[in-house]
Motif scaffolding. Structure first.
Motif: not given
Length: 130
Positions: A31-45
């Motif tokens: 799978q390929r995800y574009s980072l062009e329009n992404s805002l951020s990454a988040s981590c849920l623990v």
């Protein structure tokens, strides 16, 4: 530290088993995800619940004076303690877009999840500051 391979567009922030984060995209398996329009990454623990092992250990400790059988009460207490020791937190990484979020990775390996999380955020920051 990012690695340059071939040019600016192929700047690699993370390359691990089944996950590659470059300056413009995230590759997870096939799978390929574009980072062009992404805002951020988040981590849920997600922390494991310890109520049931604790109740089992308590029942094991209380059952010894009542039943008088050390093997049953000791076995229940030991099983509960082992259950509590081997429980692990789960880390879920999401890629946030303006209208939605995508689940990228779910792992109980804290180091792998945090490396992936920081690499995605570094790539997004790099892409937005070019």
């Amino acid at each position: 530290m990012p690695i340059f391979e071939g040019g600016m567009s192929s700047k690699v922030f993370l390359r691990e088993k089944h996950i590659t984060v470059t300056a413009t995209e995230l590759l997870k398996g096939k799978q390929r995800y574009s980072l062009e329009n992404s805002l951020s990454a988040s981590c849920l623990v997600s922390r494991p619940r310890r109520l049931f092992p604790l109740l089992l250990a308590l029942a094991g400790l209380i059952s010894y004076p009542l039943l008088g059988n050390l093997w049953q009460s000791g076995g229940a207490t030991l099983a509960a303690l082992l259950w509590m020791v081997f429980q692990r937190s789960t880390y879920t990484i999401y890629l946030n877009y303006p209208a939605s979020s995508l689940k990228i990775l779910k792992s109980s390996d804290k180091r792998r999840a945090l490396r992936t999380f920081f690499a995605i955020n570094d790539a997004i920051w790099y892409l937005n500051c070019k």
